[in-house]
Design an enzyme around this catalytic site. Structure first.
Site, PDB file in Angstrom:
ATOM      1  N   GLY A 153       0.792  -1.221   0.000  1.00  0.00           N
ATOM      2  CA  GLY A 153       0.000   0.000   0.000  1.00  0.00           C
ATOM      3  C   GLY A 153       0.821   1.266   0.000  1.00  0.00           C
TER       4      GLY A 153
ATOM      5  N   GLU B 112       8.537   7.501  -3.363  1.00  0.00           N
ATOM      6  CA  GLU B 112       8.059   6.127  -3.202  1.00  0.00           C
ATOM      7  C   GLU B 112       9.045   5.146  -3.816  1.00  0.00           C
ATOM      8  OE1 GLU B 112       4.438   3.119  -4.541  1.00  0.00           O
ATOM      9  OE2 GLU B 112       4.212   5.271  -4.905  1.00  0.00           O
ATOM     10  N   LEU B 113       9.518   4.215  -3.007  1.00  0.00           N
ATOM     11  CA  LEU B 113      10.443   3.212  -3.504  1.00  0.00           C
ATOM     12  C   LEU B 113       9.723   2.167  -4.342  1.00  0.00           C
ATOM     13  CD1 LEU B 113      12.695   2.475  -0.373  1.00  0.00           C
ATOM     14  CD2 LEU B 113      13.123   4.069  -2.255  1.00  0.00           C
TER      15      LEU B 113
ATOM     16  N   LYS C 236       8.585   8.842  -7.947  1.00  0.00           N
ATOM     17  CA  LYS C 236       8.957   7.439  -7.856  1.00  0.00           C
ATOM     18  C   LYS C 236      10.171   7.231  -8.747  1.00  0.00           C
ATOM     19  CE  LYS C 236       7.387   2.749  -7.664  1.00  0.00           C
ATOM     20  NZ  LYS C 236       6.237   1.840  -7.508  1.00  0.00           N
TER      21      LYS C 236
ATOM     22  N   THR D 130       1.708   3.137  -2.466  1.00  0.00           N
ATOM     23  CA  THR D 130       1.177   4.169  -3.360  1.00  0.00           C
ATOM     24  C   THR D 130      -0.002   4.892  -2.718  1.00  0.00           C
ATOM     25  OG1 THR D 130       1.911   2.905  -5.288  1.00  0.00           O
ATOM     26  CG2 THR D 130       0.276   4.625  -5.663  1.00  0.00           C
ATOM     27  N   VAL D 131      -0.856   4.158  -2.024  1.00  0.00           N
ATOM     28  CA  VAL D 131      -1.976   4.780  -1.311  1.00  0.00           C
ATOM     29  C   VAL D 131      -1.450   5.704  -0.221  1.00  0.00           C
ATOM     30  CG1 VAL D 131      -3.984   4.357   0.152  1.00  0.00           C
ATOM     31  CG2 VAL D 131      -3.522   2.857  -1.791  1.00  0.00           C
TER      32      VAL D 131
ATOM     33  N   GLY E 120       9.181  -1.274  -4.341  1.00  0.00           N
ATOM     34  CA  GLY E 120       9.309  -2.459  -3.491  1.00  0.00           C
ATOM     35  C   GLY E 120       9.927  -2.129  -2.142  1.00  0.00           C
TER      36      GLY E 120
ATOM     37  N   SER F 235       8.585  -0.136 -12.327  1.00  0.00           N
ATOM     38  CA  SER F 235       8.718  -1.430 -13.010  1.00  0.00           C
ATOM     39  C   SER F 235       7.342  -1.904 -13.450  1.00  0.00           C
ATOM     40  CB  SER F 235       9.361  -2.461 -12.078  1.00  0.00           C
ATOM     41  OG  SER F 235      10.703  -2.147 -11.810  1.00  0.00           O
TER      42      SER F 235
END
Length: 213
Positions: A18, A103-104, A36, A20-21, A106, A40
């Site tokens: 979650g 945001e990584l 980001k 991204t949320v 993974g 991928s």
């Protein structure tokens, strides 16, 4: 005196947690920019596009990915299929005067190439981490290992955001063991809308002040 703007890395304890949320909620709460570094797969429906569609504030900017890889695999494997090598030197922080949510791709120990992991990138930037946890069998272990990995490299962890159905026993153990604060909770939502993201964002509006930004 000009206010210092905070850059925050959103890391998950595993995949499909979650991030991204949570990133969308933090972007909305802080009216932050979003980035980001590595995407991928899902290039037509990327995480950048998802966040962009979920926020309502007019301030946030969305910075282009350093790498856009075609396959929904670990970055090192996706890059090999695309015939490229992910280089940390080519992943540079966007130029912005705003807060920035990063945001990584993974978890922290996901490989970017044959030598470097996400956590190497985080350590290079020396930026604080917000860790996203979600309950499943093994999630306590994954959460504690993620915290320990950061602490072993002197990477500051601002706290934990729990995503999905509440699990008080697991959450209480994680918080007591790590000594980290729970920054907030995001429930299980069947659908995500701008209104839902806006409602969750209200609990994080004070985050910038809390971390000294």
């Amino acid at each position: 005196m000009k206010q210092q703007k905070q850059h925050i890395i959103v890391a998950g304890i595993s995949t499909e947690i979650g991030k991204t949320v949570v990133s969308a909620v933090l972007v909305e709460a802080l009216q932050a920019d979003y980035w980001k570094p590595v995407q991928s797969g899902s290039l037509e429906d990327s995480d950048t596009r998802t966040v962009q569609q979920l926020i309502t504030n007019p301030v946030s900017r969305f910075h282009p990915e350093a790498y856009r890889l075609t396959q929904p695999l670990s970055p090192h494997a996706a890059a090999a299929i695309d015939g490229v090598v992910v280089s940390l030197d080519q992943i540079t922080l966007p130029d912005t005067d705003n807060h920035l949510i990063i945001e990584l791709a993974g978890g922290l120990m996901v490989p970017l190439n044959n030598h470097d992991l996400n956590i190497d990138l985080v350590q290079r930037w020396n930026l604080p981490v917000v860790l996203v946890s979600r309950n499943y069998l093994g999630s306590i272990n994954h959460t504690l290992l993620s915290v320990e990995a950061c602490r072993n490299r002197q990477i500051p962890v601002l706290g934990i955001i729990f995503n999905g159905p509440a699990t008080p026993a697991s959450e209480e153990f994680i918080l007591n063991y790590t000594g980290l604060p729970c920054l907030g909770r995001i429930g299980q939502e069947e659908t995500l809308t701008k209104d839902i993201i806006s409602q969750y964002a209200k609990q994080f509006i004070g985050l910038a002040d809390a971390v000294g930004a």
